[in-house]
Design an enzyme around this catalytic site. Structure first.
Site, PDB file in Angstrom:
ATOM      1  N   PHE A 137      49.923  71.146  64.998  1.00 15.29           N
ATOM      2  CA  PHE A 137      49.256  72.453  65.090  1.00 15.29           C
ATOM      3  C   PHE A 137      49.289  73.225  63.777  1.00 15.29           C
ATOM      4  O   PHE A 137      49.211  74.450  63.772  1.00 15.29           O
ATOM      5  CB  PHE A 137      49.895  73.306  66.206  1.00 15.29           C
ATOM      6  N   GLY A 149      48.415  64.117  68.945  1.00 15.70           N
ATOM      7  CA  GLY A 149      48.030  64.483  70.298  1.00 15.70           C
ATOM      8  C   GLY A 149      46.588  64.905  70.420  1.00 15.70           C
ATOM      9  O   GLY A 149      46.134  65.274  71.498  1.00 15.70           O
ATOM     10  N   ARG A 188      28.224  66.934  69.012  1.00 13.03           N
ATOM     11  CA  ARG A 188      28.368  65.773  69.889  1.00 13.03           C
ATOM     12  C   ARG A 188      29.831  65.603  70.297  1.00 13.03           C
ATOM     13  O   ARG A 188      30.733  65.753  69.479  1.00 13.03           O
ATOM     14  CB  ARG A 188      27.899  64.532  69.131  1.00 13.03           C
ATOM     15  N   ASN A 207      34.528  61.786  72.981  1.00 19.10           N
ATOM     16  CA  ASN A 207      35.266  61.383  74.178  1.00 19.10           C
ATOM     17  C   ASN A 207      35.584  62.634  74.970  1.00 19.10           C
ATOM     18  O   ASN A 207      36.388  63.467  74.537  1.00 19.10           O
ATOM     19  CB  ASN A 207      36.551  60.642  73.792  1.00 19.10           C
ATOM     20  N   GLN A 212      41.924  68.841  74.377  1.00 18.38           N
ATOM     21  CA  GLN A 212      42.113  69.681  73.202  1.00 18.38           C
ATOM     22  C   GLN A 212      41.799  71.135  73.525  1.00 18.38           C
ATOM     23  O   GLN A 212      42.533  72.052  73.182  1.00 18.38           O
ATOM     24  CB  GLN A 212      41.188  69.224  72.063  1.00 18.38           C
ATOM     25  N   GLY A 268      34.192  70.122  64.745  1.00 19.47           N
ATOM     26  CA  GLY A 268      35.587  70.218  65.159  1.00 19.47           C
ATOM     27  C   GLY A 268      35.771  71.011  66.435  1.00 19.47           C
ATOM     28  O   GLY A 268      35.036  71.958  66.710  1.00 19.47           O
ATOM     29  N   GLY A 325      39.389  71.160  67.627  1.00 21.53           N
ATOM     30  CA  GLY A 325      40.836  71.210  67.799  1.00 21.53           C
ATOM     31  C   GLY A 325      41.375  72.622  67.869  1.00 21.53           C
ATOM     32  O   GLY A 325      42.366  72.898  68.529  1.00 21.53           O
ATOM     33  N   GLU A 326      40.742  73.538  67.180  1.00 22.83           N
ATOM     34  CA  GLU A 326      41.299  74.879  67.069  1.00 22.83           C
ATOM     35  C   GLU A 326      40.521  75.935  67.843  1.00 22.83           C
ATOM     36  O   GLU A 326      41.061  76.973  68.216  1.00 22.83           O
ATOM     37  CB  GLU A 326      41.402  75.260  65.585  1.00 22.83           C
TER      38      GLU A 326
END
Lengths: 320, 724
Positions: free
Chosen positions: B232, B458, B613, B616, B623, B686, B688-689
Site C-alpha cells: 500500500f 495482493g 478495460r 480479471n 482491489q 489503474g 489499485g488506489e
C-alpha cells in the site's frame, strides 16, 4: 517475554501450595508477559483443576475455569450475562478465556501496557500520564489523582448488577465476597485492584437467583461493532408488573475504574412507569460524581444515553 | 473466469513470505527504538545486552553498521545508526543480533539509553502558523498555483463575485498502512553476493537501494519477494530491517533475519501524514462552479521527506471551473516518517473536496449528483489535453439507479432507533504507467511464462500477467505461469501508483509478438520443420502455407530448443502530449446512526468505476472492495494519536482501530468498461488506489444526511455526533 518456570498442578491444593502466577486461558497474562508488563518467574497452569461446571438449580454457579464461550452458550444463563459475554473480545478469545480470568483481567490503559511509560498501577508512585494525556478511553467515575484507568470486563458489569459473589479458596479455607466489594477503586494505591489475597484463587462465581432477570440485557457502545472495548456499556434488568417498574438493576461499564452499580438510578426506576420520559428522568443522575478528563467528557452524556437505550430496548413490547 | 492464481498457495500456507525463509546458521536481529522524540543519544550502555544469553552483536550509533543513504525514483531512503540524532519517538537506534529471536528481544530490553533531550514539536495545530511551502509537486508544478479567467484579478475576487459560497476547514488523521506482513528481511551472503528475502513493492529497486546502502555493485544483490503481505505504499522504500539484516549478516558472516514487531511497524516504518485543508467554493445559483480555492497543510517529519499533496491531487483537476487556486504547505514535526499510502493526496484530499461539494449542494438545495454532473470536466482546468476516456456520468447514473438514490431525502429517514442517511462522492485517480520490461518465454512442453521483477502484494498482478500473457500468445490461461518478485528478472511491474497492470501488461504485448517472431524464424530456419515455407502463428500453433501446423512446443522440440524467450519493453510516450488520463468512480454509502448512543454503522456501499478495460474481474473487484473498506476505516476508525512527547498513544492494533468484518456490509462494485487504448495498448487503467478515494467523504456526507451534523474531520467518532 522473559524466561519463566511453568508447572501444571492437577489439584487445587497443589496449586494453592505452590507460589506463582495462575494461568488459565492466558489471554491477559500471556499478552502482558509479551509486553513485559508482567514478568512472573513461576507460572502455574491451572487448567487441569476441577473448577468447571455451570449449575442453574438455585441461582447460577459458574466454575472459574469455564470458558466464556461455553457460558455464553448455556441456556440457563441470564440474558445480560450472555450478551455481555458475546459482546466481549472475539470468538477465538472467548473460546480460550476463563470466567475467573475474565474477572481478573487488567485494564487496557495504554500507559499501563507500555513499560516505557510511568504508571502508578504498574509501578506505584511513578505517576499517571493518562490524567493529562490520551484519556479518551479512560474513566470518569471512581477515579483518583493517581489513576483513571477503566475496568475492562463486560462480564463483571453484568455480574455486579446481579449481586454476584466470588468464592475464593486458599489452603485450609475459603471465603465468599460480593463482586462489588471485590474490586477496589484506585484511591492512593491503584496497584491494589481487588481483594484477592496472596495464596487465594477464584474457584467459582455465584449469582443469586433472580427470576425477573430473565428480562435483562447488556448494551455495549464502542468504536466498532465487534472486538473492541466499551466506551460505555449498561447491564439492565427490570421487574415490570402492570406497566409499572417494581424493581431494577443497573450497572455500567467503560466509564469507571471498577464495574459501576447505579443504585440511585435503580431507586428512581422503582415505581416508575415504563416510558421513555421516566427512563430519561431516572438516568439523569447516572453520571453523578463524574470527573471528566480532557478527552472523555462525552462519556457523561453517553452514560445517560446508554442507560436509557438499554431500558428502552428492554421494554419495547410494553411501550408499543 | 480465472480465479486468483496465487490464492490456493496463500490460503494453504504454501506461499513463502520473507520471514518464512530459514537457513542454517541464521541469526536473529531485534531493532531498538528511541523513547524520546527529539534530541541526541548521549550514550548507550550495551554491556548487559552483550553478555546476555545468545547475543552475538549489538549495533548502535556508537558501534554502527556502515550504511550509505540510497537514492531512487522514490527519493532518498533513511538508513539507521549513522548518527546520534533522534528526530521522532520510536526511531531505530540500535540492533541486537542473537542466536534466537527471543534472545535478541530480551537483550534489547537490557540496553540502557541516555539522551540529551530537546523540546519536541508534535502538534499539527500548533505548527500551522509557521508552516513552510511544500516542495514542487511530483509533476513539477509549484506548491501554490492559480488558474484564473482572463478578466479575474484573484481567486478572492472570483469567490466574492460568486452568488453562493461555501467555505470550511477540514482535517484528516495520521495513518499507518498496518499491512498484514510486518516489515522484515532475511539476508544471506554467499561470498560477495547478497540475497535478501524481504517484502517490498519492487524487487529491482530494493536490490539497488540495498546495494547502494552497502556500497556494493548493483549486480551483487538479489532481492526476492514473490509474495508480499500487503504494501500500500508502505513497502516502496527499503525498510530498516532489510538494511540492518544485510549489513549485520555481512559483518558477522552468517545469515540474519530481522522483523519489526507490530508495535514497531507504527514508528520504525512510515505512514500517511495528517492534513488540514481549507476549501472555498463559489457557484452560480444553478450550481455551475465559479471559483474553487483549496489550501492544504500536511504534516511532515523533520527531514521533510514526504508530504500529502491534497490540493494537487484533487481540486487541481477534478471539476470544470474558470477559477481555481491551490496551495500546499507543510508542517515539520518530530513524528515518524511519512510516505506514500494508498492514494496519497487523493484519499484525504477527496475527503475535503467532496465534503465541500456536498456542503455546496446543501447550500444550493440541489441533488449532490446533479451538482457533480453539472461541473464534470472535459479536461483539467486550464489544460488543453482532454481526458482520454471519461464515463463518470455513467458511473453516477448507473450507481444512482442501483443504489436507490431517488429515494433519498435531504434529511435522511428514520428506521426504528436508527437515523439513516445516504451519501455520495466522486473518486478520481490519475492513470499512470511506468517503464516496464517483461520476459515472455515459450517452452517445449507447450507452456509459457511471463516474468518481471515487480511485486504482487495482493493486488492480483500475478493473475493479470498470466491472463494478458495468454491472450497475447493466443493460448489458454492455464498454460501460462507468471513470475514476479525477483530482481534478476527484467525490471518492471513496480507495485505503486496503480500502474502495474498498464505498465507490465503493455510490455507483455510488446514481448509476445517478439517471441512469436523468433518462433516463426526458428520454425522456418534451415533444418527446421518448416524450412523455406511461409509460416504464421495462431492459437498457439505455427501454421504453414502448405496447410501443416505444429504447436509451438512441437516446433521447439523439433528444433532442439527447450525454450525461447524475448524481452519486451514499454513506456509512456507520445500519448502524454495528446490527452490527460485518469480513472473515475462514483462512491455511494448508507449509514445508520443510533438515535441515543450515536454509533455510526455503514449498512450499504456501492462503487461504480470507470477504469478502462478490466482484465480479471475478481481481482479488480477485490482491489476496489479493499479500497472502499479503507475509506470506511479512514472515515470512522483510523487515526494515530500523537502525544505531546511524540509518543503514539495508540501505536498497536489494539488501539489503532481498523474495521472488523462486523463493520463492513456487502460491498457492491460495478465497472463500466470502456477500454482506454489511448492510454496504453492494453486499454486498462489503474484501479489499485481509486477505491479508497472519495469513500470517507461519502460516509461523512451520509452522516450529514442522517443527522444534520456536518463533521469536517476524520475519523468521525461518537462524540462528534453526541449532544449533551
Amino acid at each position: 517475554m522473559r524466561r519463566f518456570e511453568l508447572t501444571a498442578p492437577d489439584t487445587v491444593d497443589a496449586a494453592l501450595a505452590a507460589p506463582g502466577t495462575f494461568l488459565a486461558g492466558g489471554t491477559t497474562l500471556v499478552d502482558l508477559m509479551k509486553l513485559d508488563v508482567l514478568t512472573p518467574e513461576h507460572v502455574l497452569d491451572i487448567n487441569a483443576l476441577p473448577l468447571h461446571g455451570i449449575s442453574t438449580s438455585d441461582g447460577l454457579r459458574i466454575g472459574a475455569l469455564e470458558r466464556m464461550s461455553d457460558v455464553a452458550a448455556h441456556a440457563g444463563v441470564y440474558p445480560m450475562i450472555t450478551r455481555a459475554l458475546l459482546a466481549s473480545a472475539s470468538q477465538q478469545l472467548r473460546n480460550m478465556a476463563s470466567i475467573g480470568g475474565n474477572l481478573m483481567q487488567r485494564t487496557r490503559c495504554s500507559y499501563f501496557r507500555d513499560v516505557a511509560m510511568p504508571c502508578n498501577r504498574r509501578d506505584p508512585g511513578s505517576g499517571c500520564p493518562a490524567i493529562e494525556g490520551s484519556n479518551r478511553m479512560h474513566a470518569v467515575l471512581g477515579t483518583s489523582d493517581s489513576c483513571v484507568a477503566t475496568h475492562a470486563s463486560d462480564l463483571a458489569v453484568a455480574l455486579v448488577a446481579l449481586d454476584a459473589q466470588v468464592r475464593l479458596v486458599r489452603t485450609g479455607g475459603e471465603r465468599t465476597v460480593a463482586l462489588a466489594d471485590f474490586y477496589r477503586t484506585p484511591g492512593d494505591s491503584p496497584e491494589v485492584e481487588h481483594d484477592l489475597r496472596p495464596g487465594e484463587l477464584i474457584s467459582e462465581v455465584l449469582v443469586p437467583r433472580l427470576d425477573w432477570a430473565a428480562r435483562s440485557t447488556y448494551v455495549k457502545v464502542r468504536d466498532r461493532q465487534s472486538y473492541e472495548f466499551a466506551l460505555c456499556s449498561a447491564a439492565v434488568a427490570l421487574d415490570v408488573v402492570d406497566s409499572r417498574i417494581v424493581d431494577a438493576r443497573v450497572a455500567v461499564g467503560g466509564v469507571a475504574t471498577v464495574p459501576w452499580r447505579l443504585p440511585t438510578v435503580e431507586a428512581a426506576l422503582r415505581g416508575a412507569p415504563v416510558t421513555q420520559e421516566a427512563f430519561e428522568d431516572a438516568a439523569a443522575g447516572a453520571a453523578e460524581g463524574a470527573r471528566p478528563l480532557s478527552h472523555n467528557g462525552f462519556k457523561v452524556p453517553l452514560l445517560r444515553r446508554t442507560v436509557v437505550r438499554a431500558l428502552l430496548e428492554l421494554t419495547q413490547e410494553e411501550r408499543a | 473466469m480465472t480465479t486468483r492464481l496465487d490464492g490456493p498457495m496463500k490460503v494453504t500456507g504454501q506461499a513463502r513470505y520473507g520471514t518464512d525463509h530459514n537457513v542454517p546458521g541464521m541469526l536473529f536481529g531485534y531493532v531498538v527504538l528511541s523513547t524520546i522524540a527529539h534530541g541526541e543519544v548521549a550514550a548507550m550502555d550495551v554491556a548487559a545486552a552483550k553478555s546476555a544469553p545468545g547475543v552475538v552483536a549489538v549495533y548502535t550509533p556508537f558501534e554502527p553498521l556502515e550504511l550509505h543513504t540510497p537514492v531512487s525514483m522514490l527519493g532518498s531512503t533513511w538508513v539507521p545508526l549513522q548518527n546520534t540524532e533522534v528526530a521522532y519517538y520510536g526511531q531505530p537506534i540500535g540492533f541486537v543480533v542473537a542466536e534466537s529471536f527471543e534472545q535478541a528481544r530480551d537483550a534489547a530490553a537490557l540496553v540502557e539509553v541516555a539522551y540529551h533531550e530537546l523540546p519536541a514539536l508534535t502538534s499539527m495545530a500548533a505548527g500551522l502558523a509557521t508552516a513552510e511551502d511544500a516542495p514542487p509537486a511530483r509533476d513539477g508544478s509549484p506548491p501554490s498555483l492559480a488558474v484564473l479567467a482572463p478578466d479575474v484579478e484573484s481567486i478572492e475576487h472570483a469567490l466574492a463575485a460568486s452568488p453562493v459560497v461555501v467555505e470550511a476547514m477540514y482535517s484528516t488523521a495520521t495513518q499507518n498502512h498496518a499491512a498484514m506482513e510486518p516489515h522484515s528481511a532475511v539476508a544471506i551472503w554467499e561470498g560477495e553476493r547478497l540475497t535478501v528475502h524481504s517484502g517490498n513493492q519492487a524487487a529491482n529497486l530494493q536490490a539497488i537501494s540495498l546495494a547502494d546502502a552497502l556500497g556494493v555493485e548493483h549486480s551483487a544483490v538479489r532481492s526476492v519477494n514473490p509474495f508480499v503481505g500487503g504494501a500500500f505504499g508502505g513497502k516502496g522504500h527499503t525498510a530498516v530491517p532489510a538494511f540492518l539484516a544485510a549489513a549485520a549478516a555481512r559483518e558477522l558472516g552468517r545469515p540474519v533475519k530481522a522483523a519489526l514487531t507490530r508495535e514497531q511497524v507504527f514508528t520504525a516504518t512510515a505512514g500517511r501524514p495528517a492534513t488540514v485543508q481549507r476549501l472555498a467554493i463559489g457557484a452560480e445559483r444553478d450550481g455551475t462552479l465559479v471559483a474553487l480555492r483549496h489550501d492544504s497543510w500536511s504534516s511532515t517529519p523533520m527531514d521533510r521527506s514526504f508530504i500529502e499533496p491534497t490540493s494537487h491531487g484533487t481540486s487541481r483537476e477534478w471539476y470544470t471551473t474558470p477559477n481555481v487556486a491551490i496551495s500546499q504547505k507543510m508542517v515539520p514535526l518530530n513524528i515518524p516518517p511519512t510516505t506514500f499510502m494508498r492514494a496519497p493526496g487523493e484519499a484525504p484530499g477527496s475527503f475535503a473536496l467532496e465534503s465541500a461539494m456536498d456542503e455546496l449542494a446543501v447550500a444550493l438545495e440541489m441533488d449532490p449528483i446533479e451538482l457533480r454532473m453539472r461541473n464534470s470536466s472535459l479536461a483539467p482546468p486550464g489544460k488543453d489535453l482532454q481526458w482520454s476516456s471519461k464515463h463518470l456520468d455513467e458511473c453516477y447514473a448507473a450507481g444512482a439507479a442501483r443504489f436507490g438514490w431517488a429515494q433519498r431525502t435531504p434529511t435522511g429517514r428514520v428506521e426504528g432507533d436508527w437515523l439513516v442517511g445516504l451519501g455520495t462522492a466522486t473518486a478520481m485517480f490519475p492513470a499512470l504507467r511506468f517503464p516496464a520490461s517483461v520476459q515472455v518465454m515459450l517452452r517445449d512442453d507447450g507452456t509459457a511464462e511471463v516474468a518481471t521483477s515487480g511485486a504482487d502484494p495482493g493486488t492480483g498482478l500475478l493473475t493479470v500477467m498470466a491472463l494478458v500473457g495468454a491472450s497475447s500468445l493466443d493460448i489458454a490461461p492455464e498454460r501460462v505461469t507468471a513470475q514476479l518478485g525477483d530482481s534478476t528478472l527484467p525490471a518492471g511491474g513496480l507495485s505503486g501508483g496503480s500502474t502495474a497492470t498498464a505498465s507490465a501488461g503493455s510490455a507483455i504485448m510488446v514481448a509476445a509478438p517478439k517471441v512469436i517472431d523468433d518462433l516463426l524464424a526458428l520454425a522456418a530456419a534451415p533444418g527446421a520443420p518448416f524450412e523455406g515455407v511461409e509460416v504464421s502463428y495462431a492459437d498457439g500453433h505455427v501454421l504453414a502455407a502448405d496447410g501443416r501446423s505444429l504447436t509451438f512446443g512441437e516446433v521447439l522440440k523439433a528444433t532442439g530448443r527447450p525454450s525461447i524467450a524475448a524481452i519486451g519493453s514499454s513506456a509512456p510516450g507520445e500519448e502524454l502530449t495528446k490527452h490527460s488520463f485518469s480513472s473515475f468512480g462514483a462512491q455511494f454509502c448508507e449509514v445508520r446512526v443510533h438515535r441515543w448512543t450515536r454509533e455510526v454503522r455503514v449498512s450499504r456501499m456501492l462503487g461504480v468505476f470507470d477504469a478502462g478495460r478490466i482484465i480479471n474481474e475478481q481481482a479488480a473487484r477485490s482491489q476496489i472492495i479493499g479500497g472502499m473498506i479503507w475509506g470506511v476505516s479512514a472515515a470512522l476508525h483510523e487515526g494515530l494519536e500523537i502525544e505531546g512527547n511524540g509518543r503514539l498513544a495508540n501505536g498497536d492494533l489494539a488501539g489503532y482501530l481498523i474495521p472488523v468484518n462486523a463493520d463492513i456490509p456487502e460491498v457492491d462494485v460495478q465497472f463500466v468498461q470502456y477500454p482506454d487504448t489511448l492510454h496504453n495498448p492494453l486499454g486498462a487503467r489503474g484501479l489499485g488506489e481509486i477505491g479508497v478515494v472519495g469513500m470517507a467523504a461519502a460516509v461523512a456526507n451520509a452522516v450529514h444526511n442522517a443527522t444534520g451534523t456536518r463533521v469536517r474531520h476524520i475519523p468521525i467518532t461518537i462524540e462528534d455526533l453526541l449532544e449533551d
